[in-house]
Design a protein around this motif. Structure first.
Motif, short mmCIF file in Angstrom:
data_model
loop_
_atom_site.label_atom_id
_atom_site.label_comp_id
_atom_site.label_asym_id
_atom_site.label_seq_id
_atom_site.Cartn_x
_atom_site.Cartn_y
_atom_site.Cartn_z
N ASP A 1 0.86 -1.13 -0.01
CA ASP A 1 0.02 0.17 0.00
C ASP A 1 0.87 1.30 0.16
O ASP A 1 1.67 1.38 0.94
CB ASP A 1 -0.92 -0.10 1.33
CG ASP A 1 -1.55 1.31 1.58
OD1 ASP A 1 -1.79 1.93 0.51
OD2 ASP A 1 -2.24 1.44 2.74
N GLU B 1 -0.59 4.21 -0.84
CA GLU B 1 -1.54 5.25 -0.90
C GLU B 1 -1.63 6.07 0.31
O GLU B 1 -2.43 7.19 0.36
CB GLU B 1 -3.00 4.84 -1.39
CG GLU B 1 -2.86 4.12 -2.71
CD GLU B 1 -2.74 4.90 -3.79
OE1 GLU B 1 -3.33 5.98 -3.91
OE2 GLU B 1 -1.92 4.56 -4.69
N SER B 2 -1.24 5.54 1.42
CA SER B 2 -1.54 6.18 2.67
C SER B 2 -0.54 7.39 3.04
O SER B 2 0.68 7.10 2.63
CB SER B 2 -1.36 5.08 3.91
OG SER B 2 -2.33 4.03 3.77
N SER C 1 -6.90 -4.75 10.14
CA SER C 1 -6.72 -3.88 8.99
C SER C 1 -7.08 -2.52 9.07
O SER C 1 -6.23 -1.45 8.57
CB SER C 1 -7.93 -4.69 7.83
OG SER C 1 -7.87 -3.71 6.85
N SER D 1 -4.23 0.48 8.17
CA SER D 1 -4.56 1.30 7.30
C SER D 1 -5.14 2.69 7.74
O SER D 1 -4.34 3.92 7.19
CB SER D 1 -5.62 0.84 6.13
OG SER D 1 -6.85 0.82 7.17
N ASP D 2 -5.85 2.90 8.77
CA ASP D 2 -6.33 4.11 9.41
C ASP D 2 -5.19 4.90 10.44
O ASP D 2 -4.72 5.71 10.32
CB ASP D 2 -7.62 4.06 10.06
CG ASP D 2 -8.73 3.65 9.02
OD1 ASP D 2 -8.50 3.73 7.81
OD2 ASP D 2 -9.91 3.42 9.24
N GLY E 1 -1.29 4.25 8.56
CA GLY E 1 -1.40 4.71 7.36
C GLY E 1 -1.50 6.04 7.21
O GLY E 1 -1.06 6.80 6.39
N THR E 2 -2.91 6.28 7.83
CA THR E 2 -3.58 7.57 7.73
C THR E 2 -3.02 8.70 8.75
O THR E 2 -2.99 9.80 8.43
CB THR E 2 -4.87 7.54 7.38
OG1 THR E 2 -5.20 6.68 6.31
CG2 THR E 2 -5.62 8.85 7.24
#
Length: 173
Positions: A10, A12-13, A52, A56-57, A60-61
């Motif tokens: 990934d 995109e984060s 997950s 991701s959150d 990643g974000t």
């Protein structure tokens, strides 16, 4: 043990780029195998979703790969974080049944491996035994490549580059 390559899992984060390992000749990455296998088990599906969201959150974000988010597992690390670490977005509790092994290279670059259901007191036993051993093998090979100067993190510490070509590293380990 088979040769493996690093692949972007990934990118995109905004806070963290994730890589994974893919064995030579395999269709799926090790991380994809982990998520697919455990998501198919109804009892484990909510835990896979939690993990997950955390990856991701939270990482990643929102926050990046903060050192406290990682459980030390010899040369590798694992998710979820130790129970004493409180994360407002996710409550892993004391008995979170899954381990996903990984390697934190910086606050903005993490390599995800495979994992398993935690069925014993130690990672070296039970259903995590093989994934634990493989994760430490991958981490050792990757660390050696970093130490030898075969690969490096780019200036932003998000991307793994071949030191000869300055392009993303695509060779097998």
């Amino acid at each position: 043990m088979s040769n493996f390559a690093l692949e972007i899992f990934d990118d995109e984060s905004p806070k963290c780029q994730f890589y994974t390992v893919k064995l030579d000749g395999e269709e799926l990455s090790e991380t994809d195998k982990f998520f697919e296998k455990h998501y198919e088990t109804d009892r484990l599906k909510p835990y896979v979703q939690q993990l997950s969201v955390f990856i991701s959150d939270t990482i990643g974000t929102k926050r990046g790969a903060i050192n406290d988010f990682f459980r030390e597992e010899r040369k590798a690390q694992a998710f979820p974080p130790p129970a004493k670490i409180e994360i407002e977005e996710v409550d892993f509790g004391e008995d979170f049944p899954l381990r996903l092994y990984c390697m934190r290279l910086s606050s903005s670059c993490v390599i995800l491996f495979n994992g398993g259901e935690k069925t014993s007191w130690t990672a070296q036993d039970g259903e995590t035994k093989v994934a634990f051993r493989e994760a430490n093998h991958y981490a050792d090979k990757i660390q050696m490549a970093l130490n030898n100067g075969d690969i490096k993190l780019c200036a932003k510490k998000r991307e793994i580059l071949d030191t000869t070509t300055e392009k993303p590293y695509t060779e097998l380990f």
